[in-house]
Design a protein around this motif. Structure first.
Motif, PDB file in Angstrom:
ATOM      1  N   ASN A 174       0.834  -1.066   0.035  1.00 49.90           N
ATOM      2  CA  ASN A 174      -0.088  -0.110   0.052  1.00 49.90           C
ATOM      3  C   ASN A 174       0.830   1.221   0.124  1.00 49.90           C
ATOM      4  O   ASN A 174       0.391   2.163   0.627  1.00 49.90           O
ATOM      5  N   ARG A 175       1.754   1.217  -0.845  1.00 47.27           N
ATOM      6  CA  ARG A 175       2.830   2.694  -0.942  1.00 47.27           C
ATOM      7  C   ARG A 175       1.891   3.685  -1.638  1.00 47.27           C
ATOM      8  O   ARG A 175       0.962   3.150  -2.774  1.00 47.27           O
ATOM      9  N   LYS A 176       2.250   4.660  -1.425  1.00 46.35           N
ATOM     10  CA  LYS A 176       1.459   5.946  -2.109  1.00 46.35           C
ATOM     11  C   LYS A 176       2.517   6.866  -2.931  1.00 46.35           C
ATOM     12  O   LYS A 176       2.349   7.318  -4.009  1.00 46.35           O
ATOM     13  N   TRP A 177       3.695   7.207  -2.182  1.00 43.75           N
ATOM     14  CA  TRP A 177       4.680   8.158  -2.786  1.00 43.75           C
ATOM     15  C   TRP A 177       5.915   7.338  -2.903  1.00 43.75           C
ATOM     16  O   TRP A 177       6.392   6.624  -2.087  1.00 43.75           O
ATOM     17  N   ILE A 178       6.630   7.740  -4.062  1.00 46.55           N
ATOM     18  CA  ILE A 178       7.942   7.044  -4.213  1.00 46.55           C
ATOM     19  C   ILE A 178       8.868   8.078  -4.576  1.00 46.55           C
ATOM     20  O   ILE A 178       8.652   9.370  -5.229  1.00 46.55           O
ATOM     21  N   VAL A 179      10.017   8.289  -3.847  1.00 47.11           N
ATOM     22  CA  VAL A 179      11.086   9.339  -3.906  1.00 47.11           C
ATOM     23  C   VAL A 179      12.393   8.793  -4.397  1.00 47.11           C
ATOM     24  O   VAL A 179      12.745   7.986  -4.072  1.00 47.11           O
ATOM     25  N   LEU A 180      12.858   9.737  -5.421  1.00 43.16           N
ATOM     26  CA  LEU A 180      13.866   9.390  -6.349  1.00 43.16           C
ATOM     27  C   LEU A 180      14.723  10.618  -6.483  1.00 43.16           C
ATOM     28  O   LEU A 180      14.068  11.854  -6.402  1.00 43.16           O
TER      29      LEU A 180
END
Length: 370
Positions: A175-181
């Motif tokens: 249930n991940r919502k944001w992905i940061v790179l």
């Protein structure tokens, strides 16, 4: 030049404070990280019976750990002022966050300024250099499901395949919502010269405050996480209205971190606190993912354009001490990000109480067995 008594006292105080902060940080890690691991080991039956509840609890514990890291900087006077779009408006939607990268303190800054963005911190996934896996926080990131990426041409194609597999396996199931790179693929000071040479060779803009981003990870994320149709549309530059409940990546949040005088904070400073209190400035721009092109050449141009805009933003900031106003605004509006000291103390206290509890449990079983 002779050192005055006052200067000597100031240096002595700074060194003592740094030593005490380092001792506290070590103690904090020794109780908080093992407690996180042990709690999740004890909850493995729940993971089998109710995976959603298990990852909910893991996310809460993960947020608390990141809050502890944020507290080290907060109590040293390293605060954050935010500019641009209000990302709280999309905190419950899926989003990809693109961030410029200057130093190790960038991650700590994000850990701080995202604390008050609803459920974001406990439901986010980080893409970070594989070296981070071998730090004290590496075991936490491994359990949480972050992705460690190896840099360099020799690993690039394989890493992109592994990233796609990782997203398909862990992103939605947890249930991940944001992905940061960090699309630049490394620190500014390390990549600037190479990036400028590449720009000159390919007739691209000369950038000083950022480097030209790499396409690979961004393209994989978009291909893997974007639903077939996206309906989210921003309403003006200052406000975002959520018009779609459909699953899939809905927004790209272009995040620009700026340090006064262009002097970034590294992790050592964050921990030891020997630098004077500093305000870090974070600027956000939100783009609907439906406006992001899918074709590699068009996506490359779009991504380059975002970093050219970052260059302009940072140039303006270093000249004026503020970011320029958004389109339609006559004056730039900033928001001071705050954390509750009472809440931070409560989390730290819980960590040390948990450490004491686990120590007593192990002591009990040790005496029972031996």
């Amino acid at each position: 030049m002779a050192v005055t008594l006052e200067q000597a006292q100031r240096v002595g105080y700074t060194c003592l404070k740094a030593l005490l902060r380092f001792a506290f940080m070590v103690a904090n890690n020794l109780v908080a990280i093992p407690s996180y691991v042990l709690y999740l080991i004890m909850l493995q039956p729940l993971r089998v019976l109710d995976s959603k509840s298990f990852w909910y609890i893991e996310g809460v514990l993960f947020k608390w750990l990141l809050a502890m890291v944020a507290s080290w900087g907060w109590w040293a006077g390293y605060t954050v002022v935010e500019w641009g779009d209000d990302v709280k408006a999309v905190s419950e939607d899926e989003a990809m966050v693109l961030v410029n990268h200057q130093a190790t303190g960038d991650v700590c800054t994000l850990m701080m300024c995202l604390q008050d963005k609803g459920t974001v911190v406990r439901q986010m996934m980080w893409l970070m250099d594989h070296i981070f896996k071998y730090t004290n926080f590496g075991i936490v990131s491994l359990i949480h499901g972050d992705f460690f990426i190896r840099q360099g041409k020799a690993h690039r194609d394989q890493q992109l395949v592994l990233l796609k597999e990782h997203l398909e396996k862990y992103y939605r199931s947890r249930n991940r919502k944001w992905i940061v790179l960090f699309p630049e693929g490394g620190f500014l000071r390390k990549r600037r010269e190479t990036s400028q040479a590449f720009a000159k060779k390919n007739n691209l803009p000369f950038l000083k405050h950022v480097t030209l981003p790499r396409l690979g990870a961004t393209q994989v994320i978009l291909k893997t996480l974007v639903a077939p149709q996206e309906n989210g549309t921003p309403a003006g530059r200052g406000t975002v209205i959520k018009e779609s409940k459909s699953k899939g990546l809905q927004w790209v949040i272009d995040t620009t971190i700026a340090y006064p005088k262009g002097e970034p904070i590294d992790i050592q400073t964050w921990i030891l606190g020997y630098r004077q209190p500093t305000v870090t400035h974070v600027h956000y721009r939100i783009f609907p993912v439906k406006d992001v092109p899918a074709e590699p050449e068009a996506l490359t141009h779009w991504l380059y354009q975002r970093f050219i805009e970052k260059e302009d933003l940072l140039t303006h900031f270093y000249k004026t001490g503020a970011f320029p106003p958004l389109q339609g605004q006559t004056k730039a509006i900033s928001r001071e990000m705050t954390l509750s000291n009472l809440w931070l103390v409560g989390i730290q206290s819980l960590a040390f109480l948990s450490g004491g509890m686990w120590y007593c449990i192990f002591q009990y079983f040790y005496h029972c067995l031996f």
